[in-house]
Design a protein around this motif. Structure first.
Motif, short mmCIF file in Angstrom:
data_model
loop_
_atom_site.label_atom_id
_atom_site.label_comp_id
_atom_site.label_asym_id
_atom_site.label_seq_id
_atom_site.Cartn_x
_atom_site.Cartn_y
_atom_site.Cartn_z
N LEU A 12 -2.74 28.60 33.32
CA LEU A 12 -1.50 28.56 33.94
C LEU A 12 -0.27 28.43 33.00
CD1 LEU A 12 -0.53 25.10 35.68
CD2 LEU A 12 -2.44 25.41 33.85
N HIS A 13 1.04 28.58 33.25
CA HIS A 13 2.17 28.48 32.65
C HIS A 13 2.52 27.00 33.12
CE1 HIS A 13 3.03 33.15 32.46
NE2 HIS A 13 2.29 32.57 31.21
N LEU A 14 2.39 26.04 32.49
CA LEU A 14 2.62 24.75 33.15
C LEU A 14 4.07 24.37 33.16
CD1 LEU A 14 1.46 22.11 33.90
CD2 LEU A 14 1.29 21.23 31.36
N SER A 74 -2.04 36.50 26.55
CA SER A 74 -1.23 37.80 26.29
C SER A 74 -0.63 38.40 27.47
CB SER A 74 -2.57 38.84 25.65
OG SER A 74 -1.94 40.14 26.30
N HIS A 75 0.64 38.87 27.29
CA HIS A 75 0.94 39.79 28.46
C HIS A 75 1.23 41.02 27.81
CE1 HIS A 75 2.15 36.00 30.79
NE2 HIS A 75 2.65 35.68 29.88
N ALA A 76 0.50 41.81 27.90
CA ALA A 76 0.54 43.16 27.06
C ALA A 76 1.66 44.03 27.12
CB ALA A 76 -1.01 44.24 27.36
N ALA A 107 0.09 27.78 28.95
CA ALA A 107 1.20 28.31 27.99
C ALA A 107 2.56 27.73 28.37
CB ALA A 107 0.92 29.76 28.12
N HIS A 108 3.50 28.05 27.33
CA HIS A 108 4.74 27.90 27.45
C HIS A 108 5.20 26.63 28.16
CE1 HIS A 108 4.94 32.51 28.84
NE2 HIS A 108 4.03 32.28 27.76
N SER A 109 4.44 25.69 27.50
CA SER A 109 4.57 24.32 27.88
C SER A 109 5.61 23.60 27.40
CB SER A 109 3.33 23.75 27.86
OG SER A 109 2.17 24.36 28.34
ZN LIG Z 1 3.00 33.57 29.46
#
Ligand SMILES: [Zn+2]
Length: 309
Positions: free
Chosen positions: A226-228, A59-61, A275-277
């Motif tokens: 991490l955002h890989l 989450s990024h609130a 995330a966002h991989s």
């Molecule tokens: Zn993110």
């Protein structure tokens, strides 16, 4: 004093699937027993199907404020990020709390009972720490508490605005300057009975290669995310700077660097969640590395569901 509450579920989703007639005993807010049983006097009835609480692991609130406002015209990750930075520039501890509380309440109403908050909006707009350098993290904790959702605060180390680039503009709010300063601030968060403190490497563009082992060591075995590999330009920049992709940087370092990368290597092969991989699948992904997508945002270059081979 322990407060005991009992529930009777007509149907409950247990290990064996949908199960009729289940009695759930709760001691002071925690499930103490789940038993096959008919209803008993005093049970609170739960009609329909009862499911276990869901976990939102990324989450990024504050990105909730972007939903529905970034897709009117074609754009890229980078144009999306401009809008995100505009929101990040405006928030203070009070508005961060209000926005996070609303976001977590939405999650709770949707059945989410635990959230991993990837937290990097740390400091004042000019980049200087607040009087309490963890006031933004405390705002998230308070928001989760009021929403009734458990929180793992994944406090992100964020040092550079790109590989070899300084933090500028709103991104100055994200950075602590050094890994040791980040670790010292996170250590001051202290214990909280309804939340855990984890750690995060924002991305390989935000944490230099040489600093990665120090972050892993400071995480000390706590949950580490991490955002890989967020989008193609990041992959290209990583290739240009290090001659490897972000995934290779962490998992497949050349033999001469293996010792320095020992911790990140263990991280990727062990318990990392990313995330966002974008482009992280295939031969460089590992079955023990968990990959997921963020629900609050919807990145224009990264909307296709992953296909794991
Ligand atoms: Zn993110």
């Amino acid at each position: 004093m322990t407060v005991v509450t009992t529930f009777f579920a007509e149907h409950a989703w247990l290990d064996g699937g949908v199960t009729p007639n289940t009695r759930i005993t709760v001691h002071s807010g925690r499930i103490a027993a789940v038993q096959a049983s008919g209803p008993q006097r005093g049970d609170l009835p739960l009609p329909g199907l009862v499911l276990p609480g869901l976990a939102n692991t990324h989450s990024h609130a504050f990105h909730r404020a972007l939903r529905g406002r970034t897709h009117a015209a074609a754009g890229t990750f980078w144009t999306w990020r401009e809008r995100m930075y505009a929101v990040a520039a405006r928030l203070d501890p009070d508005s961060y709390f209000a926005l996070a509380r609303a976001t977590y309440c939405e999650m709770a109403l949707a059945g989410v009972t635990a959230v991993g908050e990837f937290h990097y909006l740390h400091h004042a707009p000019d980049g200087r720490p607040y009087r309490d350098p963890n006031i933004m993290g405390h705002a998230l904790r308070a928001a989760a508490r009021e929403a009734g959702i458990r929180l793992t605060l994944l406090d992100a180390c964020y040092l550079t605005g790109g590989i070899g680039q300084p933090l500028e503009g709103p991104a100055r709010r994200f950075g602590d300057g050094t890994v040791s300063a980040w670790a010292e601030r996170v250590a001051a968060l202290g214990a909280d009975d309804l939340s855990l403190v984890g750690a995060a490497i924002h991305s390989v563009r935000a944490v230099p290669r040489d600093a990665l082992p120090e972050v892993v060591e400071a995480a000390g075995g706590r949950p580490l995310h991490l955002h890989l590999s967020e989008q193609p330009a990041e992959n290209e920049q990583c290739l240009a700077a290090y001659d490897v992709t972000p995934t290779q940087l962490l998992a497949l370092a050349p033999p001469s660097q293996r010792e320095a990368y020992r911790s990140p290597l263990a991280m990727v092969e062990g318990y990392t969640e990313s995330a966002h991989s974008y482009g992280a699948f295939g031969k460089h992904s590992d079955r023990s590395t968990i990959l997921w997508h963020c629900l609050q945002e919807r990145l224009t270059e990264n909307v296709a569901p992953p296909k794991c081979g």
